[in-house]
Design a protein around this motif. Structure first.
Motif, PDB file in Angstrom:
ATOM      1  N   GLU A 281       0.820  -1.217   0.000  1.00  0.00           N
ATOM      2  CA  GLU A 281       0.000   0.000   0.000  1.00  0.00           C
ATOM      3  C   GLU A 281       0.850   1.263   0.000  1.00  0.00           C
ATOM      4  OE1 GLU A 281      -2.515  -3.131   0.466  1.00  0.00           O
ATOM      5  OE2 GLU A 281      -1.036  -2.733   2.027  1.00  0.00           O
ATOM      6  N   ALA A 282       2.132   1.146   0.342  1.00  0.00           N
ATOM      7  CA  ALA A 282       2.989   2.335   0.429  1.00  0.00           C
ATOM      8  C   ALA A 282       4.454   1.905   0.417  1.00  0.00           C
ATOM      9  CB  ALA A 282       2.681   3.122   1.704  1.00  0.00           C
ATOM     10  N   ILE A 283       5.320   2.909   0.219  1.00  0.00           N
ATOM     11  CA  ILE A 283       6.761   2.682   0.179  1.00  0.00           C
ATOM     12  C   ILE A 283       7.461   3.721   1.049  1.00  0.00           C
ATOM     13  CG2 ILE A 283       8.835   2.724  -1.292  1.00  0.00           C
ATOM     14  CD1 ILE A 283       7.030   1.878  -3.643  1.00  0.00           C
ATOM     15  N   VAL A 284       8.420   3.253   1.837  1.00  0.00           N
ATOM     16  CA  VAL A 284       9.406   4.123   2.488  1.00  0.00           C
ATOM     17  C   VAL A 284      10.701   3.849   1.747  1.00  0.00           C
ATOM     18  CG1 VAL A 284      10.733   4.579   4.587  1.00  0.00           C
ATOM     19  CG2 VAL A 284       8.282   4.052   4.746  1.00  0.00           C
ATOM     20  N   ILE A 285      11.367   4.902   1.295  1.00  0.00           N
ATOM     21  CA  ILE A 285      12.611   4.701   0.559  1.00  0.00           C
ATOM     22  C   ILE A 285      13.692   5.650   1.040  1.00  0.00           C
ATOM     23  CG2 ILE A 285      11.865   6.215  -1.337  1.00  0.00           C
ATOM     24  CD1 ILE A 285      13.535   4.312  -3.223  1.00  0.00           C
ATOM     25  N   ASN A 286      14.850   5.057   1.342  1.00  0.00           N
ATOM     26  CA  ASN A 286      16.069   5.822   1.535  1.00  0.00           C
ATOM     27  C   ASN A 286      16.926   5.475   0.324  1.00  0.00           C
ATOM     28  OD1 ASN A 286      18.574   6.864   2.122  1.00  0.00           O
ATOM     29  ND2 ASN A 286      18.522   6.270   4.279  1.00  0.00           N
ATOM     30  N   PRO A 287      16.859   6.286  -0.722  1.00  0.00           N
ATOM     31  CA  PRO A 287      17.569   5.942  -1.948  1.00  0.00           C
ATOM     32  C   PRO A 287      19.067   6.180  -1.881  1.00  0.00           C
ATOM     33  CG  PRO A 287      16.108   7.837  -2.273  1.00  0.00           C
ATOM     34  CD  PRO A 287      16.042   7.460  -0.837  1.00  0.00           C
ATOM     35  N   GLY A 288      19.570   6.680  -0.750  1.00  0.00           N
ATOM     36  CA  GLY A 288      20.992   6.965  -0.645  1.00  0.00           C
ATOM     37  C   GLY A 288      21.415   7.906  -1.770  1.00  0.00           C
ATOM     38  N   ALA A 289      22.581   7.666  -2.324  1.00  0.00           N
ATOM     39  CA  ALA A 289      23.117   8.538  -3.375  1.00  0.00           C
ATOM     40  C   ALA A 289      22.255   8.550  -4.633  1.00  0.00           C
ATOM     41  CB  ALA A 289      24.544   8.114  -3.720  1.00  0.00           C
ATOM     42  N   TYR A 290      21.423   7.511  -4.823  1.00  0.00           N
ATOM     43  CA  TYR A 290      20.536   7.524  -5.998  1.00  0.00           C
ATOM     44  C   TYR A 290      19.501   8.653  -5.929  1.00  0.00           C
ATOM     45  CZ  TYR A 290      22.428   3.020  -7.506  1.00  0.00           C
ATOM     46  OH  TYR A 290      23.248   2.008  -7.932  1.00  0.00           O
ATOM     47  N   SER A 291      19.310   9.222  -4.763  1.00  0.00           N
ATOM     48  CA  SER A 291      18.412  10.385  -4.641  1.00  0.00           C
ATOM     49  C   SER A 291      18.814  11.479  -5.613  1.00  0.00           C
ATOM     50  CB  SER A 291      18.494  11.003  -3.241  1.00  0.00           C
ATOM     51  OG  SER A 291      18.288  10.060  -2.257  1.00  0.00           O
ATOM     52  N   HIS A 292      20.119  11.630  -5.770  1.00  0.00           N
ATOM     53  CA  HIS A 292      20.678  12.761  -6.494  1.00  0.00           C
ATOM     54  C   HIS A 292      20.998  12.444  -7.949  1.00  0.00           C
ATOM     55  CE1 HIS A 292      21.001  13.665  -2.300  1.00  0.00           C
ATOM     56  NE2 HIS A 292      21.904  12.724  -2.147  1.00  0.00           N
ATOM     57  N   THR A 293      20.761  11.187  -8.357  1.00  0.00           N
ATOM     58  CA  THR A 293      21.166  10.786  -9.707  1.00  0.00           C
ATOM     59  C   THR A 293      20.129   9.990 -10.484  1.00  0.00           C
ATOM     60  OG1 THR A 293      22.159   8.709  -8.941  1.00  0.00           O
ATOM     61  CG2 THR A 293      23.593  10.659  -9.000  1.00  0.00           C
TER      62      THR A 293
ATOM     63  N   VAL B  73       4.572   7.537  -0.947  1.00  0.00           N
ATOM     64  CA  VAL B  73       6.009   7.325  -0.748  1.00  0.00           C
ATOM     65  C   VAL B  73       6.532   8.346   0.257  1.00  0.00           C
ATOM     66  CG1 VAL B  73       8.293   7.450  -1.838  1.00  0.00           C
ATOM     67  CG2 VAL B  73       6.361   6.470  -3.099  1.00  0.00           C
ATOM     68  N   ILE B  74       7.278   7.849   1.226  1.00  0.00           N
ATOM     69  CA  ILE B  74       8.004   8.740   2.130  1.00  0.00           C
ATOM     70  C   ILE B  74       9.495   8.523   1.863  1.00  0.00           C
ATOM     71  CG2 ILE B  74       8.495   9.453   4.499  1.00  0.00           C
ATOM     72  CD1 ILE B  74       5.568   9.910   3.752  1.00  0.00           C
ATOM     73  N   GLU B  75      10.181   9.605   1.511  1.00  0.00           N
ATOM     74  CA  GLU B  75      11.632   9.582   1.288  1.00  0.00           C
ATOM     75  C   GLU B  75      12.309   9.885   2.619  1.00  0.00           C
ATOM     76  OE1 GLU B  75      14.978  11.997  -1.378  1.00  0.00           O
ATOM     77  OE2 GLU B  75      12.888  12.633  -1.429  1.00  0.00           O
ATOM     78  N   VAL B  76      13.268   9.044   2.987  1.00  0.00           N
ATOM     79  CA  VAL B  76      13.965   9.184   4.264  1.00  0.00           C
ATOM     80  C   VAL B  76      15.463   9.303   4.008  1.00  0.00           C
ATOM     81  CG1 VAL B  76      14.549   8.020   6.430  1.00  0.00           C
ATOM     82  CG2 VAL B  76      12.228   7.882   5.548  1.00  0.00           C
TER      83      VAL B  76
ATOM     84  N   ALA C 250       7.513  12.068  -4.056  1.00  0.00           N
ATOM     85  CA  ALA C 250       7.281  11.579  -2.696  1.00  0.00           C
ATOM     86  C   ALA C 250       6.118  12.332  -2.059  1.00  0.00           C
ATOM     87  CB  ALA C 250       8.538  11.756  -1.851  1.00  0.00           C
ATOM     88  N   THR C 251       5.390  11.618  -1.240  1.00  0.00           N
ATOM     89  CA  THR C 251       4.326  12.230  -0.446  1.00  0.00           C
ATOM     90  C   THR C 251       4.934  13.158   0.593  1.00  0.00           C
ATOM     91  OG1 THR C 251       3.045  10.207  -0.746  1.00  0.00           O
ATOM     92  CG2 THR C 251       2.329  11.692   1.012  1.00  0.00           C
TER      93      THR C 251
END
Length: 144
Positions: free
Chosen positions: A70-82, A97-100, A121-122
């Motif tokens: 039903e939902a995603i929590v994501i810590n994309p690490g360095a992929y956040s920026h690329t 989606v919650i980005e952490v 992201a939400t």
């Protein structure tokens, strides 16, 4: 019935506990997984916790979340920026989606100030260490 949340972690997060503890804290990824599972139980959520250093694997897991979570929590690490690919996958599945981020990306190097994930992201939580994951689950429990 418990709502299912996929918790995804990007590159180098498997090194938590030994990687730059002054920036990322001393908790390991296993510690954060335990925290998430315990918190989810209190919130009538279930979590599936995954980590990959490979962008394509993260994209595949996001795509597979459609209809399974039903939902995603994501810590994309360095992929956040690329990663436009992660951005596009999150947009395609259209789940909350919650980005952490463990550290405050806005107080670090300028290349970390832009996230391709944030626009889809939400919500975004950064700079609160492992507590950010707990707060993300609370936000999603309220939203769902």
């Amino acid at each position: 019935m418990a709502k299912r949340v996929l918790v995804l972690n990007g590159p180098n997060l498997n090194m938590l506990g030994t990687r730059e503890p002054a920036t990322y804290g001393s908790q390991t990824l296993a510690d954060i997984e335990s925290l998430c599972k315990a918190e989810a139980g209190k919130l009538t959520l279930t979590v599936e916790f995954k980590q990959s250093n490979h962008e394509g694997e993260l994209v595949t897991w996001i795509q597979q979340a459609l209809g399974a979570f039903e939902a995603i929590v994501i810590n994309p690490g360095a992929y956040s920026h690329t990663s436009i690919a992660i951005h596009d996958a999150l947009r395609a599945v259209a789940l909350p989606v919650i980005e952490v981020h463990l550290s405050n990306i806005y107080t670090r190097e300028s290349f970390r100030h832009h996230s391709y994930v944030s626009p889809v992201a939400t919500g975004v939580i950064c700079g609160l260490g492992a507590a950010g994951y707990r707060l993300a689950l609370h936000a999603l429990a309220e939203k769902l």
